[in-house]
Design a protein around this motif. Sequence first.
Motif, PDB file in Angstrom:
ATOM      1  N   TYR A 254       0.699  -1.114  -0.074  1.00 54.85           N
ATOM      2  CA  TYR A 254       0.126   0.170   0.038  1.00 54.85           C
ATOM      3  C   TYR A 254       0.799   1.305   0.078  1.00 54.85           C
ATOM      4  O   TYR A 254       1.710   1.521   0.920  1.00 54.85           O
ATOM      5  CB  TYR A 254      -0.930  -0.079   1.188  1.00 54.85           C
ATOM      6  CG  TYR A 254      -1.852   1.017   1.427  1.00 54.85           C
ATOM      7  CD1 TYR A 254      -3.141   1.203   0.820  1.00 54.85           C
ATOM      8  CD2 TYR A 254      -1.730   2.101   2.308  1.00 54.85           C
ATOM      9  CE1 TYR A 254      -4.107   1.985   1.041  1.00 54.85           C
ATOM     10  CE2 TYR A 254      -2.467   3.267   2.467  1.00 54.85           C
ATOM     11  CZ  TYR A 254      -3.633   3.393   1.622  1.00 54.85           C
ATOM     12  OH  TYR A 254      -4.517   4.253   1.833  1.00 54.85           O
ATOM     13  N   ILE A 255       0.862   1.978  -1.253  1.00 54.98           N
ATOM     14  CA  ILE A 255       1.428   3.353  -1.258  1.00 54.98           C
ATOM     15  C   ILE A 255       0.991   4.574  -0.747  1.00 54.98           C
ATOM     16  O   ILE A 255       0.069   4.651  -1.514  1.00 54.98           O
ATOM     17  CB  ILE A 255       2.180   3.215  -2.656  1.00 54.98           C
ATOM     18  CG1 ILE A 255       3.000   2.036  -3.285  1.00 54.98           C
ATOM     19  CG2 ILE A 255       2.968   4.678  -2.781  1.00 54.98           C
ATOM     20  CD1 ILE A 255       3.500   1.910  -4.668  1.00 54.98           C
ATOM     21  N   PRO A 256       1.460   5.094   0.305  1.00 57.69           N
ATOM     22  CA  PRO A 256       0.844   6.485   0.446  1.00 57.69           C
ATOM     23  C   PRO A 256       1.008   7.503  -0.623  1.00 57.69           C
ATOM     24  O   PRO A 256       2.155   7.583  -1.033  1.00 57.69           O
ATOM     25  CB  PRO A 256       1.169   6.508   1.920  1.00 57.69           C
ATOM     26  CG  PRO A 256       2.700   6.154   2.059  1.00 57.69           C
ATOM     27  CD  PRO A 256       2.497   4.491   1.271  1.00 57.69           C
ATOM     28  N   THR A 257       0.015   8.192  -0.857  1.00 58.37           N
ATOM     29  CA  THR A 257       0.296   9.296  -1.795  1.00 58.37           C
ATOM     30  C   THR A 257       0.594  10.540  -0.858  1.00 58.37           C
ATOM     31  O   THR A 257      -0.138  11.142  -0.385  1.00 58.37           O
ATOM     32  CB  THR A 257      -0.824   9.634  -2.756  1.00 58.37           C
ATOM     33  OG1 THR A 257      -1.060   8.388  -3.017  1.00 58.37           O
ATOM     34  CG2 THR A 257      -0.717  10.417  -3.681  1.00 58.37           C
ATOM     35  N   LEU A 258       1.909  10.892  -1.171  1.00 65.38           N
ATOM     36  CA  LEU A 258       2.645  12.039  -0.521  1.00 65.38           C
ATOM     37  C   LEU A 258       2.603  13.506  -1.405  1.00 65.38           C
ATOM     38  O   LEU A 258       2.477  14.187  -0.655  1.00 65.38           O
ATOM     39  CB  LEU A 258       3.890  11.584  -0.019  1.00 65.38           C
ATOM     40  CG  LEU A 258       3.977  10.425   1.113  1.00 65.38           C
ATOM     41  CD1 LEU A 258       5.347  10.194   1.379  1.00 65.38           C
ATOM     42  CD2 LEU A 258       3.039  10.719   2.011  1.00 65.38           C
ATOM     43  N   ALA A 259       2.999  13.403  -2.489  1.00 69.71           N
ATOM     44  CA  ALA A 259       3.194  14.378  -3.314  1.00 69.71           C
ATOM     45  C   ALA A 259       2.471  14.553  -4.811  1.00 69.71           C
ATOM     46  O   ALA A 259       2.823  15.604  -5.416  1.00 69.71           O
ATOM     47  CB  ALA A 259       4.804  14.509  -3.428  1.00 69.71           C
ATOM     48  N   VAL A 260       1.801  13.720  -5.085  1.00 76.54           N
ATOM     49  CA  VAL A 260       1.286  13.609  -6.721  1.00 76.54           C
ATOM     50  C   VAL A 260       0.457  14.808  -6.750  1.00 76.54           C
ATOM     51  O   VAL A 260       0.638  15.656  -7.805  1.00 76.54           O
ATOM     52  CB  VAL A 260       0.520  12.099  -6.884  1.00 76.54           C
ATOM     53  CG1 VAL A 260      -0.167  12.431  -8.221  1.00 76.54           C
ATOM     54  CG2 VAL A 260       1.584  11.241  -7.024  1.00 76.54           C
ATOM     55  N   ALA A 261      -0.697  15.237  -5.866  1.00 80.15           N
ATOM     56  CA  ALA A 261      -1.667  16.238  -5.970  1.00 80.15           C
ATOM     57  C   ALA A 261      -1.025  17.449  -6.212  1.00 80.15           C
ATOM     58  O   ALA A 261      -1.279  18.319  -7.125  1.00 80.15           O
ATOM     59  CB  ALA A 261      -2.628  16.230  -5.017  1.00 80.15           C
ATOM     60  N   SER A 262       0.001  17.713  -5.401  1.00 77.32           N
ATOM     61  CA  SER A 262       0.687  19.084  -5.444  1.00 77.32           C
ATOM     62  C   SER A 262       1.513  19.329  -6.860  1.00 77.32           C
ATOM     63  O   SER A 262       1.562  20.426  -7.334  1.00 77.32           O
ATOM     64  CB  SER A 262       1.556  19.418  -4.379  1.00 77.32           C
ATOM     65  OG  SER A 262       2.591  18.428  -4.541  1.00 77.32           O
ATOM     66  N   GLY A 263       1.792  18.243  -7.429  1.00 78.12           N
ATOM     67  CA  GLY A 263       2.615  18.205  -8.859  1.00 78.12           C
ATOM     68  C   GLY A 263       1.634  18.532  -9.861  1.00 78.12           C
ATOM     69  O   GLY A 263       1.816  19.468 -10.699  1.00 78.12           O
ATOM     70  N   TYR A 264       0.300  18.068  -9.721  1.00 76.16           N
ATOM     71  CA  TYR A 264      -0.742  18.099 -10.711  1.00 76.16           C
ATOM     72  C   TYR A 264      -1.086  19.670 -10.699  1.00 76.16           C
ATOM     73  O   TYR A 264      -1.323  20.439 -11.610  1.00 76.16           O
ATOM     74  CB  TYR A 264      -1.810  17.277 -10.636  1.00 76.16           C
ATOM     75  CG  TYR A 264      -1.644  15.908 -10.841  1.00 76.16           C
ATOM     76  CD1 TYR A 264      -1.095  15.570 -12.013  1.00 76.16           C
ATOM     77  CD2 TYR A 264      -1.963  14.800 -10.227  1.00 76.16           C
ATOM     78  CE1 TYR A 264      -0.888  14.406 -12.675  1.00 76.16           C
ATOM     79  CE2 TYR A 264      -1.873  13.591 -10.682  1.00 76.16           C
ATOM     80  CZ  TYR A 264      -1.270  13.293 -11.782  1.00 76.16           C
ATOM     81  OH  TYR A 264      -1.300  11.895 -12.328  1.00 76.16           O
ATOM     82  N   VAL A 265      -1.237  20.294  -9.692  1.00 80.11           N
ATOM     83  CA  VAL A 265      -1.550  21.548  -9.322  1.00 80.11           C
ATOM     84  C   VAL A 265      -0.547  22.476  -9.904  1.00 80.11           C
ATOM     85  O   VAL A 265      -0.884  23.500 -10.688  1.00 80.11           O
ATOM     86  CB  VAL A 265      -1.890  22.058  -7.683  1.00 80.11           C
ATOM     87  CG1 VAL A 265      -1.837  23.493  -7.635  1.00 80.11           C
ATOM     88  CG2 VAL A 265      -3.106  21.136  -7.243  1.00 80.11           C
TER      89      VAL A 265
ATOM     90  N   PRO B 176       6.924  28.794 -16.273  1.00 77.77           N
ATOM     91  CA  PRO B 176       7.436  27.791 -15.807  1.00 77.77           C
ATOM     92  C   PRO B 176       6.768  27.318 -14.441  1.00 77.77           C
ATOM     93  O   PRO B 176       6.409  28.212 -13.793  1.00 77.77           O
ATOM     94  CB  PRO B 176       9.078  27.963 -15.740  1.00 77.77           C
ATOM     95  CG  PRO B 176       9.229  29.101 -16.294  1.00 77.77           C
ATOM     96  CD  PRO B 176       8.040  29.982 -16.631  1.00 77.77           C
ATOM     97  N   PRO B 177       6.752  26.264 -14.043  1.00 74.58           N
ATOM     98  CA  PRO B 177       6.141  25.745 -12.883  1.00 74.58           C
ATOM     99  C   PRO B 177       6.881  26.064 -11.697  1.00 74.58           C
ATOM    100  O   PRO B 177       7.950  26.648 -11.822  1.00 74.58           O
ATOM    101  CB  PRO B 177       6.173  24.152 -12.896  1.00 74.58           C
ATOM    102  CG  PRO B 177       6.744  23.866 -14.203  1.00 74.58           C
ATOM    103  CD  PRO B 177       7.237  24.933 -14.781  1.00 74.58           C
TER     104      PRO B 177
END
Length: 196
Positions: free
Chosen positions: A170-181, A192-193
Amino acid sequence: LRTMPERSYRAYLCSGVTAVFDVGGFPWTWGLREAAETNPLAPHIAAAGPLVSHINPPQLALPAEQEFILLADEEAGRSGVRYLASNRTDAVKVWFIAPPEAERAAIDARVAAVGDEARLQGVPLIVHATSLREAKVAVRVGARVLVHSVEDEPVDDEFVALLKDNDVIYIPTLAVASGYVRMYDAAVSGLPPSPV
């Protein structure tokens, strides 16, 4: 990433990361594996290639490449797994987004067919299921890895037991959402981001 993978390779190695797993993307990601194995300046790479899903977001579709294999029915799922296996995929990834209640049984059966075919082909099943119900279904049909956290409600004892009894990662999601934003903001602004 496709045209200049060495930028990512350097970032990984400088951070102490010596192996990475692309858990879903375009077919060309498979080609990174062999090139990286002969490059001392690259990490080891595993790649799942296209994702199998009951939804196919048009904004992610490119004219000449498919990132998603549409899980239109059970045979489409089995056929998709055979395609992935023929490309020596490192895993079959299902993007299992919570379906409307009226479609749950049919989609659960499709996901089960994918899990069964992945087992027959000897390929691990990994699943994006961020809702508790779908995460439980995924584990029951053979998921070896849940690639994101459950986020719609707290996990319960039944879920924890399913993970433990089936030896599921089970991999906890720590940073994906902030990268999409960050990427969305950059696309809208044309700048640039922002730095992390």
